[in-house]
Structure formats: structure tokens, C-alpha cells
Motif scaffolding. Structure first.
Motif, PDB file in Angstrom:
ATOM      1  N   LEU A 157       0.807  -1.223   0.000  1.00  0.00           N
ATOM      2  CA  LEU A 157       0.000   0.000   0.000  1.00  0.00           C
ATOM      3  C   LEU A 157       0.840   1.273   0.000  1.00  0.00           C
ATOM      4  O   LEU A 157       0.463   2.278  -0.598  1.00  0.00           O
ATOM      5  N   ASN A 158       1.995   1.241   0.680  1.00  0.00           N
ATOM      6  CA  ASN A 158       2.827   2.437   0.760  1.00  0.00           C
ATOM      7  C   ASN A 158       4.146   2.296   0.004  1.00  0.00           C
ATOM      8  O   ASN A 158       5.101   3.020   0.278  1.00  0.00           O
ATOM      9  N   LYS A 159       4.175   1.381  -0.972  1.00  0.00           N
ATOM     10  CA  LYS A 159       5.399   1.210  -1.764  1.00  0.00           C
ATOM     11  C   LYS A 159       5.756   2.506  -2.506  1.00  0.00           C
ATOM     12  O   LYS A 159       6.926   2.854  -2.640  1.00  0.00           O
ATOM     13  N   ALA A 160       4.741   3.224  -2.998  1.00  0.00           N
ATOM     14  CA  ALA A 160       4.997   4.450  -3.761  1.00  0.00           C
ATOM     15  C   ALA A 160       4.975   5.708  -2.891  1.00  0.00           C
ATOM     16  O   ALA A 160       5.268   6.800  -3.371  1.00  0.00           O
ATOM     17  N   THR A 161       4.652   5.574  -1.626  1.00  0.00           N
ATOM     18  CA  THR A 161       4.577   6.731  -0.724  1.00  0.00           C
ATOM     19  C   THR A 161       5.958   7.337  -0.525  1.00  0.00           C
ATOM     20  O   THR A 161       6.894   6.630  -0.142  1.00  0.00           O
ATOM     21  N   PRO A 162       6.140   8.637  -0.785  1.00  0.00           N
ATOM     22  CA  PRO A 162       7.452   9.249  -0.596  1.00  0.00           C
ATOM     23  C   PRO A 162       7.910   9.183   0.867  1.00  0.00           C
ATOM     24  O   PRO A 162       7.138   9.498   1.781  1.00  0.00           O
ATOM     25  N   VAL A 163       9.139   8.758   1.057  1.00  0.00           N
ATOM     26  CA  VAL A 163       9.728   8.630   2.390  1.00  0.00           C
ATOM     27  C   VAL A 163      11.014   9.443   2.429  1.00  0.00           C
ATOM     28  O   VAL A 163      11.939   9.183   1.649  1.00  0.00           O
ATOM     29  N   ALA A 189      13.728  -3.016  -1.183  1.00  0.00           N
ATOM     30  CA  ALA A 189      12.417  -3.662  -1.093  1.00  0.00           C
ATOM     31  C   ALA A 189      11.385  -2.961  -1.977  1.00  0.00           C
ATOM     32  O   ALA A 189      10.215  -3.354  -1.989  1.00  0.00           O
ATOM     33  N   GLY A 190      11.824  -1.910  -2.693  1.00  0.00           N
ATOM     34  CA  GLY A 190      10.938  -1.254  -3.645  1.00  0.00           C
ATOM     35  C   GLY A 190      10.191  -0.050  -3.120  1.00  0.00           C
ATOM     36  O   GLY A 190       9.274   0.452  -3.779  1.00  0.00           O
TER      37      GLY A 190
END
Length: 226
Positions: A157-163, A189-190
Motif C-alpha cells: 500500500l505504501n510502496k509508492a509513498t514518498p519517504v 524492497a521497492g
């Protein structure tokens, strides 16, 4: 579960987004609350800031002294520094706070989760495990708990969430290498991670505050003004 107590810096006008910011060992929600005006966000940003207080607990490396801590620290060895049971307990408490915000009408995709040091450990623990997508995550001067369990416990769900992962090159408390390890673990881990480092100790500097402000505005203002 009773909600964690927190310092509540309310938005001016209608609340359209939120930042939940977790403090470090021995601090409280009051420690980071003064950063809000330093971020120089537009007055009409509609962003509410919540700064939760960690529970008080004995901390082994500090002689068993009771203090606000998201988890016990039994050794300064980074591999075993974070008490995993304590991390999971605090992560559940923070998730309950996020759940409550969502129930109040704030979309999860308009919430940023931030954490400094111990607080960052909780933020990075929640990032791959939350059942909803966030607007962003900021992990400051921190490291990961149980990185070996990331593959088995993470969802997409948060793979594309900017960190945003930020660290001081002169940090004597959490070596920058630990922050870099968290960055590479998530990147491999993507996850959508970015790295920032600064010439500073275990703290926050002016350039970092400016970068945090830019991150918040990119992630929240474009969304709340559309």
C-alpha cells in the motif's frame, strides 16, 4: 485502547491534512511542537500537527530510569537496540491515533507520519505495515527495527509513498550508517525513499527544517488546494 495524549497544534481555519510527529527518547510531544512556525507553511495550509507523548517506561541503558520512551533500549548495539515487543506495542498505539484522525474525516492520503530517533523507528515500522496509504513519511536520525522481517510483514500500500530519510553525519547516538542501512533496506524492497544528510549531530538543523517544510508542502499542499 485509550488514545495516546498529544500536543495539538490546530490548523488555522478548516483542517484538510495532518502531520503526526513522534519524538525521541526522554522527550515529549512538547519537544518538537515549536518547529511548526519554523516550517513557515502558508497560513491557509489547513494542516493540523499532532505531537504524541510516548508512555513512561524504565529504560535499561539509562539504569532503569523511567522516562518517555516508545520502547526499551537494552543495549546500544544497533542490531538489538530496539525492543521489538515495545516497538510493536507503540506502533499499534500510533496506528490507533492515525485511525482516529481518519475517523474524524482526514483522508489517510493527507496524513504525513514523522519521527525523530526512537519516533522514527516507529514511523519506519508502520510504513510497510499500515492497512492504508499515507501522504508521506519522514524518518529523522533513526534506524529500523527487525529489518529481516520486512519482506514477510510488508504490504504494497505504501510502496509508492514518498519517504524522506534524513541523518546527521556527526551523529554520536545513532550512527549515520544505521540510517543508510534503513534507506538501502527500504529501497531494495521497492519503497520510494530519498536520502538527505547534514553536517550535524543527533539533532535537527536549519537546512533540514527547510527540506522538511518543502516535503510537507509537496505532499500536502498540492493535494489540499486541488
Amino acid at each position: 485502547m485509550a488514545l495516546l495524549p498529544f500536543v495539538d497544534v490546530k490548523a488555522q481555519g478548516e483542517t484538510r491534512a495532518a502531520v503526526v510527529w513522534l519524538h525521541g527518547l526522554g522527550d515529549s510531544g512538547h519537544g518538537f511542537a515549536p518547529i511548526v512556525p519554523e516550517l513557515r507553511l502558508p497560513l491557509d495550509a489547513g494542516i493540523r500537527f499532532l505531537f504524541p507523548h510516548a508512555p513512561e517506561r524504565p529504560v535499561t541503558v539509562n539504569g532503569g530510569m523511567r522516562m518517555r520512551a516508545w520502547y526499551d533500549i537494552k543495549t546500544m548495539d544497533l542490531t538489538n537496540r530496539a525492543d521489538e515487543d515495545g516497538v510493536r506495542e507503540s506502533a499499534a498505539a500510533v496506528q490507533a491515533l492515525l485511525d482516529n484522525l481518519i475517523s474524524e474525516g482526514i483522508s489517510s492520503e493527507r496524513i504525513i507520519l514523522a519521527g525523530f530517533s526512537q519516533g522514527g523507528v516507529i514511523a519506519l515500522h508502520l510504513l510497510p505495515r499500515l492497512p492504508y496509504k499515507l501522504a508521506g513519511v519522514m524518518a529523522l536520525s533513526t534506524y529500523m527495527c527487525a529489518p529481516d522481517k520486512l519482506k514477510d510483514e510488508s504490504n504494497t500500500l505504501n510502496k509508492a509513498t514518498p519517504v524522506l530519510i534524513a541523518h546527521g553525519s556527526q551523529d554520536p547516538v545513532v550512527p549515520m550508517a544505521a540510517g543508510q542501512q534503513a534507506y538501502h533496506t527500504l529501497k531494495n524492497a521497492g519503497f520510494n525513499v530519498s536520502w538527505h544528510d547534514y553536517r550535524m549531530p543527533h539533532s535537527v538543523c536549519a537546512q533540514e527544517v527547510a527540506d522538511i517544510s518543502s516535503f510537507i508542502q509537496r505532499r500536502l499542499l498540492a493535494q489540499v488546494t486541488n
